[in-house]
Design an enzyme around this catalytic site. Sequence first.
Site, PDB file in Angstrom:
ATOM      1  N   GLY A  14      37.868 -27.428 -12.358  1.00 49.07           N
ATOM      2  CA  GLY A  14      37.019 -26.613 -11.491  1.00 49.07           C
ATOM      3  C   GLY A  14      37.760 -25.911 -10.371  1.00 49.07           C
ATOM      4  O   GLY A  14      37.190 -25.652  -9.309  1.00 49.07           O
ATOM      5  N   ASN A  16      38.682 -22.819 -10.395  1.00 49.38           N
ATOM      6  CA  ASN A  16      37.999 -21.521 -10.225  1.00 49.38           C
ATOM      7  C   ASN A  16      36.680 -21.707  -9.478  1.00 49.38           C
ATOM      8  O   ASN A  16      36.314 -20.887  -8.632  1.00 49.38           O
ATOM      9  CB  ASN A  16      37.761 -20.852 -11.576  1.00 49.38           C
ATOM     10  CG  ASN A  16      39.009 -20.167 -12.093  1.00 49.38           C
ATOM     11  OD1 ASN A  16      39.413 -19.132 -11.568  1.00 49.38           O
ATOM     12  ND2 ASN A  16      39.643 -20.758 -13.091  1.00 49.38           N
ATOM     13  N   ARG A  66      24.352 -27.409 -31.895  1.00 42.30           N
ATOM     14  CA  ARG A  66      24.580 -26.459 -30.803  1.00 42.30           C
ATOM     15  C   ARG A  66      23.273 -25.916 -30.233  1.00 42.30           C
ATOM     16  O   ARG A  66      23.161 -25.668 -29.040  1.00 42.30           O
ATOM     17  CB  ARG A  66      25.387 -25.258 -31.314  1.00 42.30           C
ATOM     18  CG  ARG A  66      26.853 -25.505 -31.410  1.00 42.30           C
ATOM     19  CD  ARG A  66      27.575 -24.186 -31.701  1.00 42.30           C
ATOM     20  NE  ARG A  66      28.888 -24.424 -32.270  1.00 42.30           N
ATOM     21  CZ  ARG A  66      29.953 -24.786 -31.570  1.00 42.30           C
ATOM     22  NH1 ARG A  66      29.882 -24.957 -30.280  1.00 42.30           N
ATOM     23  NH2 ARG A  66      31.113 -24.986 -32.181  1.00 42.30           N
ATOM     24  N   MET A  91      34.213 -25.296 -21.685  1.00 43.13           N
ATOM     25  CA  MET A  91      34.932 -25.307 -22.955  1.00 43.13           C
ATOM     26  C   MET A  91      34.039 -25.539 -24.171  1.00 43.13           C
ATOM     27  O   MET A  91      34.405 -26.280 -25.086  1.00 43.13           O
ATOM     28  CB  MET A  91      36.057 -26.364 -22.906  1.00 43.13           C
ATOM     29  CG  MET A  91      37.073 -26.134 -21.810  1.00 43.13           C
ATOM     30  SD  MET A  91      37.822 -24.478 -21.850  1.00 43.13           S
ATOM     31  CE  MET A  91      38.966 -24.708 -23.199  1.00 43.13           C
ATOM     32  N   ARG A  92      32.871 -24.913 -24.184  1.00 41.74           N
ATOM     33  CA  ARG A  92      32.016 -24.967 -25.367  1.00 41.74           C
ATOM     34  C   ARG A  92      31.694 -23.548 -25.796  1.00 41.74           C
ATOM     35  O   ARG A  92      31.465 -22.667 -24.950  1.00 41.74           O
ATOM     36  CB  ARG A  92      30.677 -25.680 -25.068  1.00 41.74           C
ATOM     37  CG  ARG A  92      30.804 -27.067 -24.509  1.00 41.74           C
ATOM     38  CD  ARG A  92      31.466 -28.040 -25.429  1.00 41.74           C
ATOM     39  NE  ARG A  92      30.773 -28.191 -26.710  1.00 41.74           N
ATOM     40  CZ  ARG A  92      31.285 -28.887 -27.725  1.00 41.74           C
ATOM     41  NH1 ARG A  92      32.476 -29.455 -27.625  1.00 41.74           N
ATOM     42  NH2 ARG A  92      30.620 -29.001 -28.843  1.00 41.74           N
ATOM     43  N   HIS A 110      38.998 -15.337 -18.644  1.00 39.86           N
ATOM     44  CA  HIS A 110      39.829 -15.652 -19.799  1.00 39.86           C
ATOM     45  C   HIS A 110      41.299 -15.414 -19.422  1.00 39.86           C
ATOM     46  O   HIS A 110      41.618 -14.370 -18.839  1.00 39.86           O
ATOM     47  CB  HIS A 110      39.434 -14.763 -20.985  1.00 39.86           C
ATOM     48  CG  HIS A 110      40.221 -15.059 -22.217  1.00 39.86           C
ATOM     49  ND1 HIS A 110      39.999 -16.195 -22.963  1.00 39.86           N
ATOM     50  CD2 HIS A 110      41.249 -14.403 -22.806  1.00 39.86           C
ATOM     51  CE1 HIS A 110      40.859 -16.211 -23.982  1.00 39.86           C
ATOM     52  NE2 HIS A 110      41.623 -15.141 -23.905  1.00 39.86           N
ATOM     53  N   LEU A 145      33.294 -13.920 -29.417  1.00 38.23           N
ATOM     54  CA  LEU A 145      34.148 -14.659 -28.482  1.00 38.23           C
ATOM     55  C   LEU A 145      35.131 -13.750 -27.729  1.00 38.23           C
ATOM     56  O   LEU A 145      35.904 -13.009 -28.346  1.00 38.23           O
ATOM     57  CB  LEU A 145      34.926 -15.737 -29.251  1.00 38.23           C
ATOM     58  CG  LEU A 145      35.746 -16.707 -28.393  1.00 38.23           C
ATOM     59  CD1 LEU A 145      34.844 -17.605 -27.574  1.00 38.23           C
ATOM     60  CD2 LEU A 145      36.690 -17.516 -29.262  1.00 38.23           C
ATOM     61  N   ASP A 146      35.105 -13.823 -26.400  1.00 35.32           N
ATOM     62  CA  ASP A 146      36.038 -13.095 -25.515  1.00 35.32           C
ATOM     63  C   ASP A 146      36.042 -11.583 -25.755  1.00 35.32           C
ATOM     64  O   ASP A 146      37.047 -10.911 -25.490  1.00 35.32           O
ATOM     65  CB  ASP A 146      37.476 -13.643 -25.663  1.00 35.32           C
ATOM     66  CG  ASP A 146      37.558 -15.121 -25.331  1.00 35.32           C
ATOM     67  OD1 ASP A 146      36.797 -15.570 -24.467  1.00 35.32           O
ATOM     68  OD2 ASP A 146      38.366 -15.826 -25.956  1.00 35.32           O
ATOM     69  N   GLU A 175      43.661 -16.000 -11.339  1.00 40.63           N
ATOM     70  CA  GLU A 175      42.237 -16.222 -11.660  1.00 40.63           C
ATOM     71  C   GLU A 175      41.450 -16.488 -10.376  1.00 40.63           C
ATOM     72  O   GLU A 175      40.344 -15.971 -10.195  1.00 40.63           O
ATOM     73  CB  GLU A 175      42.087 -17.425 -12.601  1.00 40.63           C
ATOM     74  CG  GLU A 175      42.639 -17.179 -13.989  1.00 40.63           C
ATOM     75  CD  GLU A 175      42.548 -18.409 -14.885  1.00 40.63           C
ATOM     76  OE1 GLU A 175      41.793 -19.344 -14.563  1.00 40.63           O
ATOM     77  OE2 GLU A 175      43.238 -18.446 -15.906  1.00 40.63           O
TER      78      GLU A 175
HETATM   79  C1  GRF Z   1      41.170 -21.469 -16.687  1.00 41.53           C
HETATM   80  O1  GRF Z   1      42.503 -21.368 -17.073  1.00 41.53           O
HETATM   81  C2  GRF Z   1      40.352 -20.407 -17.367  1.00 41.53           C
HETATM   82  O2  GRF Z   1      41.076 -19.275 -17.662  1.00 41.53           O
HETATM   83  C3  GRF Z   1      39.920 -21.064 -18.622  1.00 41.53           C
HETATM   84  O3  GRF Z   1      39.728 -22.408 -18.263  1.00 41.53           O
HETATM   85  C4  GRF Z   1      40.542 -22.748 -17.159  1.00 41.53           C
HETATM   86  C5  GRF Z   1      39.682 -23.377 -16.118  1.00 41.53           C
HETATM   87  O4  GRF Z   1      40.411 -23.928 -15.067  1.00 41.53           O
HETATM   88  N1  GRF Z   1      38.758 -20.394 -19.138  1.00 41.53           N
HETATM   89  P1  GRF Z   1      39.660 -24.602 -13.845  1.00 41.53           P
HETATM   90  O5  GRF Z   1      38.765 -25.699 -14.388  1.00 41.53           O
HETATM   91  O6  GRF Z   1      38.873 -23.550 -13.134  1.00 41.53           O
HETATM   92  O7  GRF Z   1      40.745 -25.170 -12.974  1.00 41.53           O
END
Ligand code: GRF
Length: 216
Positions: A14, A16, A66, A91-92, A110, A145-146, A175
């Site tokens: 977390g 970000n 899902r 991550m899902r 991303h 995706l992305d 980021e």
């Molecule tokens: C980041 O590298 C982001 O690009 C990817 O997952 C990671 C999350 O990192 N989608 P954090 O949990 O925010 O530290």
Amino acid sequence: MSQKLIVVLISGSGSNLQAIIDAAAASGSYKIAGVLSNRADAYGLVRAANAAIPTAVVEHAQFADRESFDAALMHQIDSWKPDLVVLAGFMRILTEGFVQHYNGRLINIHPSLLPKYKGLNTHARAIEAGDSEHGCTVHFVCPELDAGAPIIQAATPVYSEDSIESLQQRIHELEHRIYPVAVEWFAAGRLQQQERFAILDGERLPPGGQRYEVAS
Ligand code: GRF
């Protein structure tokens, strides 16, 4: 202007989320209404609790498929009535129904210069390809995706001495700079998704999104 509500979805550290928590404190334009994790041990839940933000855990392993997992996610998210849903290391892979439900108000970060390197292992792929630069992109989420419209992108040179870890660390720092910018734009009413494009201040953004100028 009324304060916008955002909900952040996480799976792990977390960092970000932390950048957005810090930026929200400085910005009057939005507030984090809730943080949702699919893992009970995600450190981001501690960060949220430290900032007195409501949290919830919806564990994917408890659901048969899902669709039922995503329905439970939506139920929890919608109870917070968000204007914007922010995926921050969640991550899902989400179902098309989930993505459509939040169409135009769902963003992700991303670790690549999209449209390059969708999917996983982006840092290793950039090094293997001998790329001179690598970066990260905030984008609207679409069912593929992305592949949603890029909003903002930041880049760093790739050095010959870079390892996956050193590159990953530099990208992670970028980021943390660009994600709060995108959230602020949205909360201030400056950013929208129109069809397959991101619009900032009424103008269609370029294919990679706005380039963030990294101060040296
Ligand atoms: C980041 O590298 C982001 O690009 C990817 O997952 C990671 C999350 O990192 N989608 P954090 O949990 O925010 O530290």
